[in-house]
Design an enzyme around this catalytic site. Structure first.
Site, PDB file in Angstrom:
ATOM      1  N   CYS A   1      21.713  40.367  43.987  1.00  0.00           N
ATOM      2  CA  CYS A   1      21.630  40.739  42.557  1.00  0.00           C
ATOM      3  C   CYS A   1      20.515  41.742  42.265  1.00  0.00           C
ATOM      4  O   CYS A   1      20.686  42.633  41.443  1.00  0.00           O
ATOM      5  CB  CYS A   1      21.515  39.505  41.665  1.00  0.00           C
TER       6      CYS A   1
ATOM      7  N   LYS B   1      22.709  24.976  43.226  1.00  0.00           N
ATOM      8  CA  LYS B   1      22.067  25.901  42.292  1.00  0.00           C
ATOM      9  C   LYS B   1      22.900  25.968  41.020  1.00  0.00           C
ATOM     10  O   LYS B   1      24.067  26.352  41.043  1.00  0.00           O
ATOM     11  CB  LYS B   1      21.952  27.281  42.943  1.00  0.00           C
TER      12      LYS B   1
ATOM     13  N   ARG C   1      26.577  34.174  35.311  1.00  0.00           N
ATOM     14  CA  ARG C   1      26.804  33.746  36.691  1.00  0.00           C
ATOM     15  C   ARG C   1      27.599  32.435  36.767  1.00  0.00           C
ATOM     16  O   ARG C   1      27.576  31.738  37.776  1.00  0.00           O
ATOM     17  CB  ARG C   1      25.462  33.560  37.396  1.00  0.00           C
TER      18      ARG C   1
ATOM     19  N   GLU D   1      28.722  20.381  47.335  1.00  0.00           N
ATOM     20  CA  GLU D   1      28.093  21.643  47.724  1.00  0.00           C
ATOM     21  C   GLU D   1      27.115  21.417  48.884  1.00  0.00           C
ATOM     22  O   GLU D   1      27.066  22.198  49.839  1.00  0.00           O
ATOM     23  CB  GLU D   1      27.338  22.262  46.539  1.00  0.00           C
TER      24      GLU D   1
ATOM     25  N   LYS E   1      17.996  23.361  42.579  1.00  0.00           N
ATOM     26  CA  LYS E   1      17.386  24.308  41.654  1.00  0.00           C
ATOM     27  C   LYS E   1      18.125  24.343  40.328  1.00  0.00           C
ATOM     28  O   LYS E   1      19.348  24.353  40.351  1.00  0.00           O
ATOM     29  CB  LYS E   1      17.449  25.677  42.349  1.00  0.00           C
TER      30      LYS E   1
ATOM     31  N   SER F   1      11.273  29.854  37.191  1.00  0.00           N
ATOM     32  CA  SER F   1      10.480  30.697  36.298  1.00  0.00           C
ATOM     33  C   SER F   1      10.365  30.155  34.875  1.00  0.00           C
ATOM     34  O   SER F   1       9.294  30.197  34.271  1.00  0.00           O
ATOM     35  CB  SER F   1      11.064  32.105  36.275  1.00  0.00           C
TER      36      SER F   1
ATOM     37  N   TYR G   1       5.603  28.597  41.264  1.00  0.00           N
ATOM     38  CA  TYR G   1       4.715  29.719  40.935  1.00  0.00           C
ATOM     39  C   TYR G   1       3.294  29.236  40.664  1.00  0.00           C
ATOM     40  O   TYR G   1       2.398  30.054  40.462  1.00  0.00           O
ATOM     41  CB  TYR G   1       5.262  30.476  39.711  1.00  0.00           C
TER      42      TYR G   1
HETATM   43  C1  PBG Z   1      18.728  35.288  42.884  1.00  0.00           C
HETATM   44  C2  PBG Z   1      17.789  34.249  42.437  1.00  0.00           C
HETATM   45  C3  PBG Z   1      17.500  33.813  41.127  1.00  0.00           C
HETATM   46  C4  PBG Z   1      16.445  32.901  41.229  1.00  0.00           C
HETATM   47  C5  PBG Z   1      16.156  32.787  42.594  1.00  0.00           C
HETATM   48  N1  PBG Z   1      17.010  33.591  43.312  1.00  0.00           N
HETATM   49  C6  PBG Z   1      18.042  34.256  39.830  1.00  0.00           C
HETATM   50  C7  PBG Z   1      19.420  33.966  39.457  1.00  0.00           C
HETATM   51  O1  PBG Z   1      20.182  33.309  40.148  1.00  0.00           O
HETATM   52  O2  PBG Z   1      19.784  34.450  38.379  1.00  0.00           O
HETATM   53  C8  PBG Z   1      15.749  32.214  40.098  1.00  0.00           C
HETATM   54  C9  PBG Z   1      14.340  31.830  40.340  1.00  0.00           C
HETATM   55  C10 PBG Z   1      13.526  31.515  39.135  1.00  0.00           C
HETATM   56  O3  PBG Z   1      14.018  31.462  37.985  1.00  0.00           O
HETATM   57  O4  PBG Z   1      12.319  31.298  39.312  1.00  0.00           O
HETATM   58  N2  PBG Z   1      20.061  35.043  42.722  1.00  0.00           N
END
Ligand code: PBG
Length: 328
Positions: free
Chosen positions: A124, A198, A220, A236, A251, A277, A316
């Site tokens: 991405c 995820k 997504r 999964e 996640k 994040s 983080y």
């Molecule tokens: C890439 C990816 C993402 C994150 C980790 N790898 C973003 C997404 O899937 O949109 C998110 C990590 C975070 O929010 O700290 N695909």
């Protein structure tokens, strides 16, 4: 005769509480720190991420210096994301020999030889449209056609020195494809830690600023999981283990700790949690406003993920914990 349960008996002093605590502490080995490395002419670039106070997009040299500083403080593992100069519809910079992540791996291996480098395998950040795979003319993400690109990305990262590859794209069959690709390249000992579980989460919002990877159109939801689903997490997880994953990531972190516990109980491999994040941004923002005791909330959020079953945590806050000496 015992009339009622005297739970307070074992909570009377610090010493007693410490003695009976199940999850004692956060260890250096528990922490994985994410970094964003940018392909920029200014190798010393340190560009703050507005929605993640304390986090930066780093040029190659700035990254080396930052990582080395925390390596000296006890950092054991990092997760690398790349932001290329050029994006296109085939994500070419994701698997370029001199792509930004590949360059960063080579440099960091020289500088911090024992540091574990985990690379995020996804397209991405490298796609002009911001989706994790190749698009059809009508904007659908093509699954099988995307697999060779992911495989090439993982192989080129491992060849550049990545110790572990972590596919986060959520295409079906990618673990099988990547394992075959690594083995064919002679990289039989490179582990795959899969973001098997995820969710399609709004908690990734600040990351998409940091990595400049927001989809230009759409979302997504056709490849990441639905937040209402729980049993699907095991499908999964098991699929990725069958395809050859060595460890799994669940996640986001705290909002999905029930899923973490379930996956942990069902799968006898290391399971990692990703405090993403948005979780970071919320805690930071409340802390900066003086609305919470930030340090205590950080520690509580992470010990909770460990208690829920995480073998390690991508966070983080790793740098902060090392700086404040809050790990053992
Ligand atoms: C890439 C990816 C993402 C994150 C980790 N790898 C973003 C997404 O899937 O949109 C998110 C990590 C975070 O929010 O700290 N695909």
């Amino acid at each position: 005769m015992l009339q009622f349960h005297r739970g307070r008996r074992l909570r009377a002093t610090n010493e007693l509480r410490a003695l009976v605590r199940d999850t004692k502490a956060l260890l250096y080995e528990d922490l994985i720190m994410p970094y964003f490395v940018v392909e920029a002419s200014d190798l010393d670039l340190r560009k703050p991420v507005p929605s993640m106070p304390g986090q930066f997009q780093l040029g190659l040299k700035a990254l080396e210096e930052q990582v080395e500083r925390f390596y000296q403080l006890g950092l054991k593992a990092i997760l690398l994301f790349g932001i290329p100069k050029e994006k296109d519809e085939m994500a070419k910079q994701a698997y370029a020999k001199d792509g930004i992540v590949q360059q960063a791996c080579r440099r960091l291996k020289k500088r911090c030889p024992d540091l574990l480098i985990i690379t995020d395998v996804c397209l991405c950040e490298y796609m002009s449209h911001g989706h994790c795979g190749i698009l059809t003319p009508t904007g659908q993400v093509k699954n099988d056609e995307t697999l060779p690109l992911l495989t090439e990305t993982a192989v080129s990262q491992a060849q550049a020195g990545a110790d572990i590859v972590a596919p986060s794209d959520m295409m079906d069959g990618r673990i099988q494809a990547i394992r075959a690709g690594l083995d064919a390249a002679g990289l039989i000992n490179t582990p795959i830690i899969s973001y098997a579980v995820k969710y399609a989460s709004a908690f990734y919002g600040p990351f998409r600023d940091a990595a400049q990877s927001a989809p230009a159109k759409g979302d997504r939801k056709s490849y990441q999981m639905d937040p209402g689903n729980s049993r699907e997490a095991l499908l999964e997880a098991k699929a990725d283990l069958d395809e050859g994953a060595d460890g799994l990531i669940v996640k986001p972190g705290s909002p999905y700790s029930d899923i973490l516990t379930k996956v942990r109980a069902a799968c006898d491999v290391p399971i990692f949690s990703y405090q993403v994040s948005g979780e970071y941004a919320m805690i930071r923002a409340a802390g900066l406003n003086g609305w919470i005791n930030e340090e205590q909330v950080i520690l509580e959020s992470l010990i909770s993920l460990k208690r829920a079953g995480a073998s390690g945590i991508i966070t983080y806050f790793a740098e902060y914990l090392l700086e404040q000496k809050l790990v053992r």
